[in-house]
Write a protein that holds these residues in place. Structure first.
Motif, mmCIF file in Angstrom:
data_model
loop_
_atom_site.group_PDB
_atom_site.id
_atom_site.type_symbol
_atom_site.label_atom_id
_atom_site.label_comp_id
_atom_site.label_asym_id
_atom_site.label_seq_id
_atom_site.Cartn_x
_atom_site.Cartn_y
_atom_site.Cartn_z
ATOM 1 N N PRO A 7 0.852 -1.188 0.000
ATOM 2 C CA PRO A 7 0.000 0.000 0.000
ATOM 3 C C PRO A 7 0.892 1.244 0.000
ATOM 4 C CG PRO A 7 -0.099 -1.128 2.124
ATOM 5 C CD PRO A 7 0.742 -1.963 1.223
ATOM 6 N N LEU A 8 0.723 2.080 -1.011
ATOM 7 C CA LEU A 8 1.595 3.229 -1.187
ATOM 8 C C LEU A 8 0.791 4.407 -1.703
ATOM 9 C CD1 LEU A 8 4.677 4.042 -1.168
ATOM 10 C CD2 LEU A 8 4.610 3.590 -3.620
ATOM 11 N N PHE A 9 0.991 5.555 -1.100
ATOM 12 C CA PHE A 9 0.373 6.794 -1.551
ATOM 13 C C PHE A 9 1.487 7.764 -1.889
ATOM 14 C CE2 PHE A 9 -1.085 11.126 -0.595
ATOM 15 C CZ PHE A 9 -2.126 11.221 -1.495
ATOM 16 N N THR A 10 1.383 8.405 -3.046
ATOM 17 C CA THR A 10 2.383 9.400 -3.445
ATOM 18 C C THR A 10 1.694 10.720 -3.749
ATOM 19 O OG1 THR A 10 2.251 8.852 -5.790
ATOM 20 C CG2 THR A 10 3.864 7.638 -4.480
ATOM 21 N N GLN A 11 2.441 11.786 -3.569
ATOM 22 C CA GLN A 11 1.953 13.087 -3.975
ATOM 23 C C GLN A 11 3.140 13.951 -4.347
ATOM 24 O OE1 GLN A 11 -0.534 14.208 -0.722
ATOM 25 N NE2 GLN A 11 1.108 14.993 0.508
ATOM 26 N N SER A 12 2.868 14.946 -5.196
ATOM 27 C CA SER A 12 3.956 15.814 -5.641
ATOM 28 C C SER A 12 3.426 17.212 -5.926
ATOM 29 C CB SER A 12 4.622 15.244 -6.887
ATOM 30 O OG SER A 12 3.708 15.213 -7.965
ATOM 31 N N PHE A 13 4.364 18.129 -5.938
ATOM 32 C CA PHE A 13 4.085 19.510 -6.301
ATOM 33 C C PHE A 13 5.342 20.034 -6.967
ATOM 34 C CE2 PHE A 13 3.906 24.086 -5.602
ATOM 35 C CZ PHE A 13 2.641 24.370 -6.070
ATOM 36 N N GLY A 14 5.248 20.301 -8.261
ATOM 37 C CA GLY A 14 6.440 20.712 -8.996
ATOM 38 C C GLY A 14 7.478 19.606 -8.945
ATOM 39 N N SER A 15 8.682 19.936 -8.522
ATOM 40 C CA SER A 15 9.755 18.937 -8.457
ATOM 41 C C SER A 15 9.843 18.257 -7.092
ATOM 42 C CB SER A 15 11.096 19.590 -8.791
ATOM 43 O OG SER A 15 11.435 20.553 -7.809
ATOM 44 N N MET A 16 8.945 18.587 -6.185
ATOM 45 C CA MET A 16 8.947 18.034 -4.830
ATOM 46 C C MET A 16 7.969 16.857 -4.768
ATOM 47 S SD MET A 16 8.241 20.103 -1.283
ATOM 48 C CE MET A 16 6.625 20.637 -1.793
ATOM 49 N N PHE A 17 8.372 15.791 -4.076
ATOM 50 C CA PHE A 17 7.496 14.632 -3.969
ATOM 51 C C PHE A 17 7.618 13.997 -2.587
ATOM 52 C CE2 PHE A 17 11.578 13.011 -5.327
ATOM 53 C CZ PHE A 17 11.750 11.864 -4.565
ATOM 54 N N GLY A 18 6.601 13.233 -2.250
ATOM 55 C CA GLY A 18 6.603 12.447 -1.023
ATOM 56 C C GLY A 18 5.891 11.139 -1.277
ATOM 57 N N PHE A 60 8.508 12.244 6.882
ATOM 58 C CA PHE A 60 8.057 13.605 7.148
ATOM 59 C C PHE A 60 8.784 14.629 6.282
ATOM 60 C CE2 PHE A 60 7.418 11.106 10.978
ATOM 61 C CZ PHE A 60 6.075 11.320 11.216
ATOM 62 N N GLU A 61 9.699 14.168 5.449
ATOM 63 C CA GLU A 61 10.473 15.055 4.588
ATOM 64 C C GLU A 61 10.108 14.813 3.125
ATOM 65 O OE1 GLU A 61 14.718 15.430 5.650
ATOM 66 O OE2 GLU A 61 14.259 13.895 7.141
ATOM 67 N N ALA A 62 10.410 15.782 2.279
ATOM 68 C CA ALA A 62 10.129 15.672 0.845
ATOM 69 C C ALA A 62 11.392 15.323 0.078
ATOM 70 C CB ALA A 62 9.568 16.999 0.329
ATOM 71 N N GLY A 63 11.188 14.722 -1.076
ATOM 72 C CA GLY A 63 12.272 14.483 -2.014
ATOM 73 C C GLY A 63 12.158 15.483 -3.148
ATOM 74 N N PHE A 64 13.246 15.657 -3.873
ATOM 75 C CA PHE A 64 13.255 16.605 -4.988
ATOM 76 C C PHE A 64 13.918 15.970 -6.193
ATOM 77 C CE2 PHE A 64 13.112 19.025 -1.129
ATOM 78 C CZ PHE A 64 12.210 20.034 -1.397
ATOM 79 N N ILE A 65 13.395 16.271 -7.359
ATOM 80 C CA ILE A 65 14.012 15.840 -8.605
ATOM 81 C C ILE A 65 14.483 17.102 -9.322
ATOM 82 C CG2 ILE A 65 11.844 15.821 -9.900
ATOM 83 C CD1 ILE A 65 12.980 13.278 -11.309
#
Length: 92
Positions: A7-18, A60-65
């Motif tokens: 079970p996995l939920f993802t979300q992103s905004f621009g180049s930021m993702f979690g 609790f932190e975001a990743g960036f591409i």
């Protein structure tokens, strides 16, 4: 087709993702992140790190591409994630 389900939920905004190991379909509050499978995230992080993939060490932190991530880096990242997910599906 994969022989596992995580079970996995993802979300992103621009180049930021979690991403969150959860059955939830929406996450907008800290309490919702806390309700995720945090031990699974920690295990995923440690497995990925051992294989040379550096994500933020906390759910609790975001990743960036960025533009430094080209097709080869993305393909390698997906291969490592796939490997980690296979292991996680059998551990939890």
């Amino acid at each position: 087709a994969h022989d596992y389900h995580l079970p996995l939920f993802t979300q992103s905004f621009g180049s930021m993702f979690g991403f969150y190991f959860t059955e939830q379909t929406r996450i907008t509050r800290l309490s919702e992140v806390k309700a995720c499978n945090l031990p699974r995230f920690k295990t995923f992080f440690q497995q990925a790190l051992k294989k040379g993939l550096y994500f933020a060490p906390s759910a609790f932190e975001a990743g960036f591409i960025s533009s430094a991530h080209g097709p080869q880096e993305i393909a390698t990242t997906l291969e490592i994630i796939e490997s980690c997910f296979k292991t996680l599906a059998h551990e939890f």
